[in-house]
Scaffold this motif. Structure first.
Motif, PDB file in Angstrom:
ATOM      1  N   TYR A   1      51.660  33.797   8.186  1.00 19.24           N
ATOM      2  CA  TYR A   1      50.293  33.433   7.816  1.00 19.24           C
ATOM      3  C   TYR A   1      50.317  32.725   6.467  1.00 19.24           C
ATOM      4  O   TYR A   1      51.209  32.928   5.634  1.00 19.24           O
ATOM      5  CB  TYR A   1      49.349  34.637   7.800  1.00 19.24           C
ATOM      6  CG  TYR A   1      49.718  35.766   6.871  1.00 19.24           C
ATOM      7  CD1 TYR A   1      49.285  35.793   5.547  1.00 19.24           C
ATOM      8  CD2 TYR A   1      50.479  36.839   7.322  1.00 19.24           C
ATOM      9  CE1 TYR A   1      49.594  36.847   4.710  1.00 19.24           C
ATOM     10  CE2 TYR A   1      50.801  37.899   6.498  1.00 19.24           C
ATOM     11  CZ  TYR A   1      50.353  37.905   5.195  1.00 19.24           C
ATOM     12  OH  TYR A   1      50.680  38.944   4.367  1.00 19.24           O
TER      13      TYR A   1
ATOM     14  N   SER B   1      51.759  32.355   1.151  1.00 20.71           N
ATOM     15  CA  SER B   1      52.204  32.461   2.546  1.00 20.71           C
ATOM     16  C   SER B   1      53.222  33.575   2.691  1.00 20.71           C
ATOM     17  O   SER B   1      53.837  34.018   1.707  1.00 20.71           O
ATOM     18  CB  SER B   1      52.814  31.136   3.020  1.00 20.71           C
ATOM     19  OG  SER B   1      53.980  30.820   2.277  1.00 20.71           O
TER      20      SER B   1
ATOM     21  N   GLU C   1      45.764  29.828   7.946  1.00 20.20           N
ATOM     22  CA  GLU C   1      46.524  29.542   9.164  1.00 20.20           C
ATOM     23  C   GLU C   1      47.325  30.789   9.530  1.00 20.20           C
ATOM     24  O   GLU C   1      47.973  31.389   8.665  1.00 20.20           O
ATOM     25  CB  GLU C   1      47.479  28.362   8.963  1.00 20.20           C
ATOM     26  CG  GLU C   1      48.311  28.036  10.194  1.00 20.20           C
ATOM     27  CD  GLU C   1      49.297  26.897   9.940  1.00 20.20           C
ATOM     28  OE1 GLU C   1      50.046  26.548  10.863  1.00 20.20           O
ATOM     29  OE2 GLU C   1      49.319  26.381   8.804  1.00 20.20           O
ATOM     30  N   VAL C   2      47.272  31.180  10.799  1.00 19.11           N
ATOM     31  CA  VAL C   2      47.969  32.379  11.266  1.00 19.11           C
ATOM     32  C   VAL C   2      48.638  32.078  12.598  1.00 19.11           C
ATOM     33  O   VAL C   2      48.031  31.478  13.481  1.00 19.11           O
ATOM     34  CB  VAL C   2      46.998  33.571  11.445  1.00 19.11           C
ATOM     35  CG1 VAL C   2      47.749  34.800  11.978  1.00 19.11           C
ATOM     36  CG2 VAL C   2      46.282  33.905  10.148  1.00 19.11           C
TER      37      VAL C   2
ATOM     38  N   TYR D   1      47.287  31.791  17.748  1.00 17.77           N
ATOM     39  CA  TYR D   1      47.355  30.808  16.663  1.00 17.77           C
ATOM     40  C   TYR D   1      45.953  30.408  16.247  1.00 17.77           C
ATOM     41  O   TYR D   1      45.045  30.254  17.087  1.00 17.77           O
ATOM     42  CB  TYR D   1      48.122  29.561  17.101  1.00 17.77           C
ATOM     43  CG  TYR D   1      48.149  28.481  16.035  1.00 17.77           C
ATOM     44  CD1 TYR D   1      48.980  28.603  14.925  1.00 17.77           C
ATOM     45  CD2 TYR D   1      47.315  27.368  16.124  1.00 17.77           C
ATOM     46  CE1 TYR D   1      48.991  27.633  13.929  1.00 17.77           C
ATOM     47  CE2 TYR D   1      47.323  26.391  15.136  1.00 17.77           C
ATOM     48  CZ  TYR D   1      48.162  26.525  14.043  1.00 17.77           C
ATOM     49  OH  TYR D   1      48.166  25.577  13.057  1.00 17.77           O
TER      50      TYR D   1
END
Length: 290
Positions: A152, A14, A125-126, A105
């Motif tokens: 992210y 991340s 996931e961003v 998102y």
């Protein structure tokens, strides 16, 4: 409802406070890169998807559901509060696409988890936070980092896929960096204050000194008070200018053809050059004459 295979070791990578700059075309291209990698992740999922007691038809149906579940469904929010949710094509081709995007998102694990309670092997996931810091909100301490939620995260049980996507995202975002992310770091304002702020405040006091009252003890007190007031007002003005600079050059920005950011940057450059250029000119002039 269907079940995934056995659990393996999960790899997580991340990054927070990502500096980036996108227009509509570049943002869509970024999401399409993610979709391409997620299509590959769907096939990896199917390889590990166990048939168990499913019939052939059920098995094929559920494999197709996995492929559909790996299709990205980003949520875009506009500055006017408008929110769009759907596939990439649905969102970007919508006539309601916001002119100025406030945030974007996506979480690729949500569709299959929400519909089938299915935990995917690999996901991304961003969150892109395109909001700008307020100019005249002095509750925001300029010495601290500018608040921004852009981040992210890639995680999964296929380490090669996780590392590959993470580094591809890093590479793409590094080519689309915002102009001045350093301005939002911790203690930058303190450096600005010591190198520019205090000298400018002293210079301003010097420039207005011929216009201040002279004479009696009372006027001497007023003169001293005015020096202090001018000095402090100069620092307040420079703090507002610093906040304005952070607003003009955000950490993560969404560019639009009708955005007035370019005119603001031109104005900021002219204002800074006029103020600090005059200070430097007077300084060199004084040193030359001295």
């Amino acid at each position: 409802m269907f079940q995934s295979g056995k659990e393996d070791i999960t790899t997580r990578l991340s990054r927070d406070r990502v500096a980036c700059s996108f227009d509509k075309t570049e943002l869509r291209a970024f999401l399409l890169i993610l979709q391409e990698r997620l299509d590959a992740a769907a096939e990896l999922e199917i390889v590990h998807f166990q048939k168990n007691k499913q019939t052939d038809d059920e098995y094929e149906y559920n494999k197709n559901e996995i492929r559909l579940g790996y299709k990205l469904r980003p949520t875009l929010t506009g500055e006017d509060g408008r929110e769009l949710y759907g596939t990439i094509d649905e969102v970007f081709e919508s006539p309601n696409f916001p002119e100025l995007v406030e945030s974007a998102y996506l979480n690729s694990s949500i569709p299959l988890d929400a519909v089938h309670k299915f935990t995917v092997r690999n996901s991304v996931e961003v969150f892109l936070d395109f909001s700008r810091p307020a100019i005249f909100d002095f509750n925001l301490m300029p010495s601290q980092r500018t608040p921004n939620g852009t981040h992210y995260k890639v995680k999964g049980r296929d380490a090669t896929w996780v590392n590959g996507l993470f580094h591809e995202m890093q590479s793409y975002l590094s080519r689309h960096r915002s102009p001045a992310p350093w301005m939002h770091e911790h203690s930058i304002y303190d450096i600005f204050l010591w190198l520019i702020g205090y000298p400018f405040a002293f210079w301003l006091c010097f420039k207005v000194s011929p216009f201040l009252p002279e004479g009696s003890a009372e006027t001497a007190f007023v003169r001293a008070a005015l020096y202090v007031y001018i000095f402090l007002m100069a620092l307040v003005g420079l703090r507002a200018l610093f906040h304005y600079s952070r607003w003009v050059f955000p950490i993560a920005e969404y560019r639009h053809i009708r955005s007035r950011v370019l005119s603001h940057r031109t104005f900021l450059a002219a204002l800074s050059l006029g103020l600090f250029g005059t200070v430097l000119y007077d300084t060199f002039k004084a040193l030359a004459l001295g």
